[in-house]
Write an enzyme that holds these catalytic residues in place. Structure first.
Site, mmCIF file in Angstrom:
data_model
loop_
_atom_site.group_PDB
_atom_site.id
_atom_site.type_symbol
_atom_site.label_atom_id
_atom_site.label_comp_id
_atom_site.label_asym_id
_atom_site.label_seq_id
_atom_site.Cartn_x
_atom_site.Cartn_y
_atom_site.Cartn_z
ATOM 1 N N ARG A 46 -118.324 67.063 45.747
ATOM 2 C CA ARG A 46 -116.842 67.259 45.462
ATOM 3 C C ARG A 46 -116.161 66.095 45.793
ATOM 4 O O ARG A 46 -115.061 66.035 46.687
ATOM 5 C CB ARG A 46 -116.434 68.475 46.230
ATOM 6 C CG ARG A 46 -117.336 69.681 45.647
ATOM 7 C CD ARG A 46 -116.335 71.167 46.344
ATOM 8 N NE ARG A 46 -115.259 71.400 45.560
ATOM 9 C CZ ARG A 46 -114.793 72.510 46.035
ATOM 10 N NH1 ARG A 46 -115.020 73.444 46.598
ATOM 11 N NH2 ARG A 46 -113.405 72.792 45.333
ATOM 12 N N PRO A 47 -115.998 64.963 44.920
ATOM 13 C CA PRO A 47 -115.194 64.006 45.018
ATOM 14 C C PRO A 47 -113.956 64.023 45.047
ATOM 15 O O PRO A 47 -113.329 64.875 44.411
ATOM 16 C CB PRO A 47 -115.899 62.807 44.060
ATOM 17 C CG PRO A 47 -116.200 63.662 43.026
ATOM 18 C CD PRO A 47 -116.753 65.155 43.840
ATOM 19 N N CYS A 79 -115.619 75.178 49.408
ATOM 20 C CA CYS A 79 -116.883 75.670 48.982
ATOM 21 C C CYS A 79 -117.833 74.796 48.671
ATOM 22 O O CYS A 79 -117.430 73.542 48.158
ATOM 23 C CB CYS A 79 -116.703 76.833 47.755
ATOM 24 S SG CYS A 79 -115.407 77.928 48.108
ATOM 25 N N ARG A 104 -111.040 85.045 52.363
ATOM 26 C CA ARG A 104 -110.150 83.557 52.164
ATOM 27 C C ARG A 104 -109.354 83.973 50.726
ATOM 28 O O ARG A 104 -108.229 83.278 50.704
ATOM 29 C CB ARG A 104 -111.138 82.425 51.971
ATOM 30 C CG ARG A 104 -111.844 81.977 53.238
ATOM 31 C CD ARG A 104 -112.497 80.470 52.631
ATOM 32 N NE ARG A 104 -111.543 79.630 52.037
ATOM 33 C CZ ARG A 104 -112.265 78.572 51.528
ATOM 34 N NH1 ARG A 104 -113.542 78.415 51.542
ATOM 35 N NH2 ARG A 104 -111.326 77.581 50.918
ATOM 36 N N ASP A 143 -114.531 79.974 38.257
ATOM 37 C CA ASP A 143 -114.426 80.879 39.255
ATOM 38 C C ASP A 143 -114.736 82.312 38.849
ATOM 39 O O ASP A 143 -114.497 82.968 39.960
ATOM 40 C CB ASP A 143 -112.981 80.719 39.941
ATOM 41 C CG ASP A 143 -112.871 79.548 40.435
ATOM 42 O OD1 ASP A 143 -111.714 79.035 40.727
ATOM 43 O OD2 ASP A 143 -113.576 78.699 40.764
ATOM 44 N N LYS A 182 -104.156 82.610 44.589
ATOM 45 C CA LYS A 182 -104.483 81.952 45.502
ATOM 46 C C LYS A 182 -104.232 80.470 45.415
ATOM 47 O O LYS A 182 -103.812 79.534 46.092
ATOM 48 C CB LYS A 182 -105.966 82.282 45.945
ATOM 49 C CG LYS A 182 -106.677 81.138 47.003
ATOM 50 C CD LYS A 182 -108.050 81.248 47.115
ATOM 51 C CE LYS A 182 -108.884 80.516 46.265
ATOM 52 N NZ LYS A 182 -109.242 79.217 46.554
ATOM 53 N N ASN A 183 -104.812 80.050 44.107
ATOM 54 C CA ASN A 183 -104.528 78.480 44.062
ATOM 55 C C ASN A 183 -103.392 77.989 43.326
ATOM 56 O O ASN A 183 -103.225 76.923 43.442
ATOM 57 C CB ASN A 183 -105.890 78.326 42.744
ATOM 58 C CG ASN A 183 -107.412 78.240 43.554
ATOM 59 O OD1 ASN A 183 -107.389 78.647 44.765
ATOM 60 N ND2 ASN A 183 -108.076 78.445 42.556
HETATM 61 C C1 EPZ Z 1 -109.796 73.828 42.150
HETATM 62 O O1 EPZ Z 1 -110.935 73.057 42.860
HETATM 63 C C2 EPZ Z 1 -110.029 75.473 42.637
HETATM 64 N N1 EPZ Z 1 -109.732 75.285 44.076
HETATM 65 C C3 EPZ Z 1 -111.418 75.800 42.475
HETATM 66 O O2 EPZ Z 1 -111.441 77.099 43.001
HETATM 67 C C4 EPZ Z 1 -112.008 75.507 40.835
HETATM 68 O O3 EPZ Z 1 -113.135 76.112 40.903
HETATM 69 C C5 EPZ Z 1 -111.631 74.232 40.459
HETATM 70 O O4 EPZ Z 1 -110.368 73.829 40.574
HETATM 71 C C6 EPZ Z 1 -112.016 74.279 38.934
HETATM 72 O O5 EPZ Z 1 -111.021 75.207 38.366
HETATM 73 C C7 EPZ Z 1 -108.313 75.174 44.396
HETATM 74 O O6 EPZ Z 1 -107.604 75.298 43.491
HETATM 75 C C8 EPZ Z 1 -108.020 75.281 45.766
HETATM 76 P P1 EPZ Z 1 -111.441 70.147 40.366
HETATM 77 P P2 EPZ Z 1 -110.806 71.609 42.726
HETATM 78 O O7 EPZ Z 1 -110.754 68.872 40.834
HETATM 79 O O8 EPZ Z 1 -109.481 70.919 42.560
HETATM 80 C C9 EPZ Z 1 -114.640 66.713 39.750
HETATM 81 C C10 EPZ Z 1 -111.860 78.980 44.020
HETATM 82 O O9 EPZ Z 1 -112.993 79.876 43.907
HETATM 83 N N2 EPZ Z 1 -113.873 65.917 40.385
HETATM 84 O O10 EPZ Z 1 -110.667 70.704 39.112
HETATM 85 O O11 EPZ Z 1 -111.639 70.911 43.796
HETATM 86 C C11 EPZ Z 1 -115.252 67.927 40.505
HETATM 87 O O12 EPZ Z 1 -116.438 67.242 41.245
HETATM 88 C C12 EPZ Z 1 -112.162 77.676 43.937
HETATM 89 O O13 EPZ Z 1 -110.849 79.494 44.109
HETATM 90 C C13 EPZ Z 1 -113.907 64.441 40.387
HETATM 91 O O14 EPZ Z 1 -115.034 63.954 39.780
HETATM 92 O O15 EPZ Z 1 -111.708 71.121 41.512
HETATM 93 C C14 EPZ Z 1 -115.584 69.021 39.404
HETATM 94 O O16 EPZ Z 1 -116.942 68.644 38.868
HETATM 95 C C15 EPZ Z 1 -113.603 77.180 44.200
HETATM 96 N N3 EPZ Z 1 -113.209 63.913 41.183
HETATM 97 C C16 EPZ Z 1 -114.714 68.791 38.234
HETATM 98 O O17 EPZ Z 1 -114.040 67.560 38.705
HETATM 99 C C17 EPZ Z 1 -112.123 64.392 41.515
HETATM 100 O O18 EPZ Z 1 -111.314 63.292 42.044
HETATM 101 C C18 EPZ Z 1 -113.459 69.988 38.514
HETATM 102 O O19 EPZ Z 1 -113.147 69.947 40.006
HETATM 103 C C19 EPZ Z 1 -111.817 65.746 41.614
HETATM 104 C C20 EPZ Z 1 -112.590 66.501 40.873
#
Ligand code: EPZ
Length: 428
Positions: free
Chosen positions: A122-123, A117, A407, A310, A22-23
């Site tokens: 989620r910045p 989710c 999803r 995840d 998916k991702n």
């Molecule tokens: C991706 O989300 C995945 N979604 C998530 O999977 C997964 O949990 C996550 O990566 C971590 O592996 C997709 O790929 C569509 P991050 P993403 O940016 O990109 C912080 C699922 O179940 N952060 O790696 O949103 C954030 O708050 C979903 O398939 C910032 O601070 O995750 C978090 O604490 C759920 N600033 C950490 O980084 C930013 O600009 C990791 O978030 C971006 C993120």
């Protein structure tokens, strides 16, 4: 309102085939915007997030043709729309990849705020930091139609340090940088399998990306990217979910169409718990055998190659079926324990220990007598965990809000039934 009705209490046995990731799919599909001709994508999973992304691209002017169950031909060269305000955009987090792809190809994008989710904050500051470093200007509008717009006269390569490891920001900056002038370095980049998959796809299109899968990714801008035929990787988290379901029910089964390396963080934890895991490299399959007792362990989620966040909810259920007391710390998301109260309805002994914000952890006491329950999925991985919980209980359980599960899990009923599960989907 549809829901799953599950009668558990049987060990899962048999074999199950894993679908495309998916991702990977939700990033590679918008990445086709960067091509100067059509792309053919193979091993695309039949999940609602993929269909949502296809709907958005078609409304932007792309053509999407389904060639078979998992193969699509996408021609995004006719896209004219760069103001992407379709309601579907708010249904998933991956909509933010439209920003990077449109910025990289058209030097402009205006996209409705992504959904996704609810795990607390989620910045997207790191995405915007990257775009700005490449020479783009951005603005974030709040309110009812909250949106992000990015524009750049020129995109020029830059050194970008990621304060936090971010999958989305790493991939989005890749998309914006592949056609920029000069070289971009992303330091402290995410190393997930789907990050590497996107880089491989872009490189096949003619991009010049080195180091994907390590913490330092170097992107040398190129003038044009051409269309390709590309098969995306199998889904690491879908595979881990079925591995965990087989283990939690003391079953024995073969999980097929996997990449063993991607599953190491999950396999090694199962082995730590006394569960037998064997890889067949010739057949790209992995066998999980948990017919003996298995024991609790401690889990800390972390960016790849750490234990995947995840897989956190699914492992809580496994620990509830283990001997002893397990601990799970969620170190990626601010709050990803919303689903615990649903699992507690089954009698699972799970307590949230609060130390300080973002340092909560779960204490799971295994071996309790469990009962069937009516559960409501709070997100896709929590929903999957509820299916696993229901499969462990020798009574009937129901799970509503299954749209979350659908999803991200392709053909979930058929796949669990192929392992012997008694699971129905009913319209409430
Ligand atoms: C991706 O989300 C995945 N979604 C998530 O999977 C997964 O949990 C996550 O990566 C971590 O592996 C997709 O790929 C569509 P991050 P993403 O940016 O990109 C912080 C699922 O179940 N952060 O790696 O949103 C954030 O708050 C979903 O398939 C910032 O601070 O995750 C978090 O604490 C759920 N600033 C950490 O980084 C930013 O600009 C990791 O978030 C971006 C993120």
């Amino acid at each position: 309102m549809s829901k799953f009705v599950i009668k558990g209490g049987k060990s899962l046995c048999g074999e199950v085939n894993i679908s495309g990731a998916k991702n990977s799919a939700v990033a590679i599909i918008p990445a086709t915007i960067l091509a100067n001709s059509f792309c053919i994508l193979e091993n695309i999973p039949n999940i609602s997030d993929v269909h949502t992304m296809f709907q958005i691209l078609k409304q932007m002017g792309a053509t999407v043709e389904q060639l078979d169950a998992t193969t699509y031909k996408i021609d995004a060269t006719k896209i004219t729309v760069t103001d992407v305000f379709f309601p579907q955009v708010g249904n998933m987090r991956a909509s933010y990849y439209l920003l990077g792809a449109l910025l990289g190809q058209k030097h402009t994008a205006n996209v409705l705020m992504p959904g996704g989710c609810e795990f607390g904050e989620r910045p997207i500051n790191l995405h915007l930091k990257g775009f700005k470093a490449l020479g783009a200007e951005y603005s974030v509008l709040g309110g009812l139609n909250a949106s992000i717009s990015v524009n750049a006269k020129r995109l020029v390569g830059s050194y970008i340090y990621m304060d936090v490891v971010s999958v989305g920001a790493t991939m989005n900056i890749m998309l914006a940088a592949v056609k920029a002038e000069g070289t971009t370095v992303i330091e402290n980049a995410a190393r997930e399998p789907h990050v590497v998959d996107l880089a491989n796809f872009l490189n096949m299109m003619g991009a010049n990306i080195k180091g994907a899968g390590t913490s330092t990714v170097k992107i040398t801008g190129v003038k044009e990217l051409h269309g390709v035929t590309y098969s995306i990787i199998p889904d690491q988290i879908e595979a881990g979910t079925y591995m965990t379901a087989v283990a939690a029910t003391h079953g024995k089964a073969v999980i097929k169409n996997i990449i063993p390396k991607h599953l190491e963080p999950i396999s090694s934890k199962l082995v730590d718990m006394g569960i037998k895991v064997s890889v067949n490299y010739d057949e790209d399959s992995i066998t999980v055998n948990a017919i003996e007792k298995f024991y609790a362990c401690d889990v800390i989620t972390a960016p790849h190659p750490g234990f995947p966040t995840d897989m956190q909810p699914q492992f809580v259920v496994l620990l509830a079926m283990a001997e002893g007391t397990g601990i799970i710390r969620e170190q990626v998301w601010e709050s990803r324990f919303q689903y615990v109260s649903e699992l507690q309805k089954t009698g699972m002994d799970i307590t949230i220990q609060s130390v300080k914000k973002k340092d909560d952890f779960l204490l799971i006491q295994g071996g309790k007598k469990l009962n069937g329950a009516e559960m409501t999925a709070t997100d896709l991985r929590a929903g999957a965990a509820m299916i696993i919980a229901a499969l462990c209980i020798d009574e009937e359980s129901t799970i509503s809000n299954i749209k979350f599960i659908e999803r991200g899990y392709d053909d979930v009923i058929k796949k669990f039934r192929s392992l012997g599960a008694d699971i129905q989907r009913i319209e409430d």
